[in-house]
Design a protein around this motif. Structure first.
Motif, PDB file in Angstrom:
ATOM      1  N   ARG A 173       0.870  -1.183   0.000  1.00 24.91           N
ATOM      2  CA  ARG A 173       0.000   0.000   0.000  1.00 24.91           C
ATOM      3  C   ARG A 173       0.898   1.220   0.000  1.00 24.91           C
ATOM      4  O   ARG A 173       1.693   1.425   0.919  1.00 24.91           O
ATOM      5  N   ILE A 174       0.761   2.038  -1.014  1.00 27.37           N
ATOM      6  CA  ILE A 174       1.659   3.166  -1.211  1.00 27.37           C
ATOM      7  C   ILE A 174       0.998   4.455  -0.724  1.00 27.37           C
ATOM      8  O   ILE A 174      -0.143   4.748  -1.089  1.00 27.37           O
ATOM      9  N   GLU A 175       1.727   5.204   0.099  1.00 22.12           N
ATOM     10  CA  GLU A 175       1.262   6.521   0.541  1.00 22.12           C
ATOM     11  C   GLU A 175       1.797   7.551  -0.446  1.00 22.12           C
ATOM     12  O   GLU A 175       3.001   7.757  -0.552  1.00 22.12           O
ATOM     13  N   LEU A 176       0.902   8.187  -1.175  1.00 25.21           N
ATOM     14  CA  LEU A 176       1.291   9.002  -2.321  1.00 25.21           C
ATOM     15  C   LEU A 176       2.171  10.195  -1.957  1.00 25.21           C
ATOM     16  O   LEU A 176       3.000  10.613  -2.758  1.00 25.21           O
ATOM     17  N   ASN A 177       1.985  10.743  -0.784  1.00 19.72           N
ATOM     18  CA  ASN A 177       2.727  11.948  -0.430  1.00 19.72           C
ATOM     19  C   ASN A 177       4.125  11.673   0.099  1.00 19.72           C
ATOM     20  O   ASN A 177       4.874  12.609   0.376  1.00 19.72           O
ATOM     21  N   LEU A 184       6.251   3.925  -7.251  1.00 15.83           N
ATOM     22  CA  LEU A 184       4.954   4.019  -7.930  1.00 15.83           C
ATOM     23  C   LEU A 184       4.841   3.041  -9.089  1.00 15.83           C
ATOM     24  O   LEU A 184       3.740   2.641  -9.454  1.00 15.83           O
ATOM     25  N   GLN A 185       5.966   2.641  -9.651  1.00 12.45           N
ATOM     26  CA  GLN A 185       5.938   1.730 -10.793  1.00 12.45           C
ATOM     27  C   GLN A 185       5.517   0.320 -10.403  1.00 12.45           C
ATOM     28  O   GLN A 185       5.280  -0.526 -11.263  1.00 12.45           O
ATOM     29  N   ILE A 198       2.900  11.660 -11.927  1.00 12.06           N
ATOM     30  CA  ILE A 198       2.253  11.704 -10.613  1.00 12.06           C
ATOM     31  C   ILE A 198       3.107  12.499  -9.632  1.00 12.06           C
ATOM     32  O   ILE A 198       2.609  13.357  -8.900  1.00 12.06           O
ATOM     33  N   VAL A 199       4.411  12.226  -9.607  1.00 18.93           N
ATOM     34  CA  VAL A 199       5.300  12.928  -8.677  1.00 18.93           C
ATOM     35  C   VAL A 199       5.361  14.412  -9.008  1.00 18.93           C
ATOM     36  O   VAL A 199       5.327  15.274  -8.120  1.00 18.93           O
ATOM     37  N   ARG A 200       5.447  14.746 -10.285  1.00 20.25           N
ATOM     38  CA  ARG A 200       5.526  16.148 -10.688  1.00 20.25           C
ATOM     39  C   ARG A 200       4.247  16.897 -10.322  1.00 20.25           C
ATOM     40  O   ARG A 200       4.293  18.025  -9.808  1.00 20.25           O
ATOM     41  N   PHE A 201       3.087  16.265 -10.545  1.00 23.29           N
ATOM     42  CA  PHE A 201       1.816  16.900 -10.197  1.00 23.29           C
ATOM     43  C   PHE A 201       1.685  17.052  -8.684  1.00 23.29           C
ATOM     44  O   PHE A 201       1.209  18.073  -8.187  1.00 23.29           O
ATOM     45  N   ARG A 202       2.130  16.046  -7.927  1.00 23.33           N
ATOM     46  CA  ARG A 202       2.089  16.119  -6.464  1.00 23.33           C
ATOM     47  C   ARG A 202       2.935  17.283  -5.947  1.00 23.33           C
ATOM     48  O   ARG A 202       2.527  18.026  -5.050  1.00 23.33           O
ATOM     49  N   ASP A 203       4.113  17.446  -6.523  1.00 19.28           N
ATOM     50  CA  ASP A 203       4.994  18.519  -6.075  1.00 19.28           C
ATOM     51  C   ASP A 203       4.414  19.888  -6.400  1.00 19.28           C
ATOM     52  O   ASP A 203       4.583  20.842  -5.629  1.00 19.28           O
ATOM     53  N   VAL A 211      -7.102  10.647  -2.811  1.00 20.39           N
ATOM     54  CA  VAL A 211      -6.559   9.738  -3.818  1.00 20.39           C
ATOM     55  C   VAL A 211      -7.207   9.967  -5.183  1.00 20.39           C
ATOM     56  O   VAL A 211      -6.597   9.713  -6.218  1.00 20.39           O
ATOM     57  N   ALA A 212      -8.439  10.463  -5.193  1.00 20.14           N
ATOM     58  CA  ALA A 212      -9.137  10.690  -6.468  1.00 20.14           C
ATOM     59  C   ALA A 212      -8.479  11.786  -7.291  1.00 20.14           C
ATOM     60  O   ALA A 212      -8.770  11.917  -8.486  1.00 20.14           O
ATOM     61  N   GLN A 213      -7.585  12.560  -6.698  1.00 14.23           N
ATOM     62  CA  GLN A 213      -6.877  13.588  -7.465  1.00 14.23           C
ATOM     63  C   GLN A 213      -5.947  12.985  -8.508  1.00 14.23           C
ATOM     64  O   GLN A 213      -5.499  13.689  -9.415  1.00 14.23           O
ATOM     65  N   LEU A 214      -5.675  11.693  -8.412  1.00 14.83           N
ATOM     66  CA  LEU A 214      -4.880  11.038  -9.452  1.00 14.83           C
ATOM     67  C   LEU A 214      -5.558  11.148 -10.812  1.00 14.83           C
ATOM     68  O   LEU A 214      -4.890  11.125 -11.848  1.00 14.83           O
ATOM     69  N   LEU A 215      -6.877  11.259 -10.822  1.00 17.19           N
ATOM     70  CA  LEU A 215      -7.600  11.379 -12.088  1.00 17.19           C
ATOM     71  C   LEU A 215      -7.275  12.684 -12.807  1.00 17.19           C
ATOM     72  O   LEU A 215      -7.561  12.831 -13.989  1.00 17.19           O
TER      73      LEU A 215
END
Length: 305
Positions: A173-177, A184-185, A198-203, A211-215
């Motif tokens: 289970r990966i914690e996105l932050n 992530l791969q 994903i990392v660039r958008f998070r930063d 988690v729905a922000q991944l969309l």
């Protein structure tokens, strides 16, 4: 007659010449088709033959046949890894098949019938026609391939089963932050390109708060998201919040949910009305609505220093 027009209508000689030329052009446009039909009586028949030939071509073309349900051969099928020839038998066009194969090449899988309808090229009529015949089966090999990257071995945590010690599998289970692009791969359908996005958008955001922000990551579709959402989580405490009363225009505009226009209005309102006492004061800005507020509020905070 020209002198009569000049006398009673006060037209200049140049204006009269222009009227004569315009009259001749109108007469040619009016009588031209009649002259053409009179001197070329076979033209109309040739045009009809051309139209007939075009209609016969469209009727015989593979694409036209493919979109006709009556010409398709319907049978039960699993859309995962279905051969191109079978897609054609089902009545899909080459363009539709190409988009399905591109989706599979990027790691996409059909996990439920509705996933086929999410393919952009599949029309509602196509899906309604094919849905009763979809039978998605999960083979042991496919399940093992899916679970393999989602589990890691923990050698230092032995588990006892009937007195014997064995190594236990722990779901990943990966914690996105707090993760990086390499971790992530391990998620299904996520390769190096999506991981870096994903990392660039998070930063840029300052962290995910849902988690729905991944969309909102470029290229992320609902089918890919549905396949990985159960393996991810977010720690909202790690989200970096912008101090609303001390942030300047440049700091605000860099946030992807705020931008230059809204940042300018936030700073101007603060100058006119004083420091924000609570986040809901943002509704004093004319363009602010519930949707904008819902998106930006998790990334703002009130400070009184």
């Amino acid at each position: 007659m020209l002198k009569w027009l000049e006398k009673y209508f006060r037209f200049s000689h140049r204006e009269l010449q222009g009227m004569i030329v315009l009259t001749i052009v109108l007469l040619l446009l009016w009588g031209g088709p009649w002259v053409y039909r009179h001197w070329f009586p076979g033209a109309q028949g040739n045009r009809a033959a051309d139209i007939l030939e075009i209609e016969q071509f469209l009727t015989a073309s593979p694409m036209q046949q493919a979109v006709r349900p009556g010409k398709a051969e319907l049978f039960t099928f699993d859309p995962n890894d279905l051969p191109v020839a079978d897609w054609r038998r089902l009545g899909l066009t080459d363009r539709q098949i190409r988009m399905i194969k591109n989706y599979e090449a990027k790691g996409g899988r059909f996990r439920e019938n509705a996933d086929l309808g999410k393919i952009y090229a599949i029309t509602d009529a196509d899906y309604a026609r094919l849905a009763p015949y979809i039978r998605i089966r999960e083979t042991p090999r496919a399940r093992a391939a899916l679970e393999q990257p989602l589990r890691r071995q923990v050698p230092n945590v032995p588990a006892k089963t009937n007195g014997a010690v064995r190594r236990s599998d722990v779901p990943l289970r990966i914690e996105l932050n707090a993760t990086d692009s390499l971790a992530l791969q391990a998620l299904p359908g996520i390769g190096p390109v999506y991981a870096s996005r994903i990392v660039r958008f998070r930063d840029l955001l300052g962290g995910f708060h849902d988690v729905a922000q991944l969309l909102q990551v470029y290229g992320m579709d609902s089918a890919r998201y549905d396949g990985l959402k159960e393996f991810i989580s977010v720690d909202t405490a790690a989200v970096q919040r912008i101090p609303l009363n001390s942030a300047d225009y440049d700091q605000l505009r860099r946030h992807p949910f705020i931008g230059a226009s809204l940042a300018r209005l936030i700073v101007r309102y603060r100058k006119q009305h004083g420091p924000y006492r609570q986040l809901s004061d943002l509704f004093g800005i004319a363009v602010m609505d519930a949707e904008i507020f819902r998106r930006i509020a998790p990334y703002l905070k009130i400070t009184h220093d």
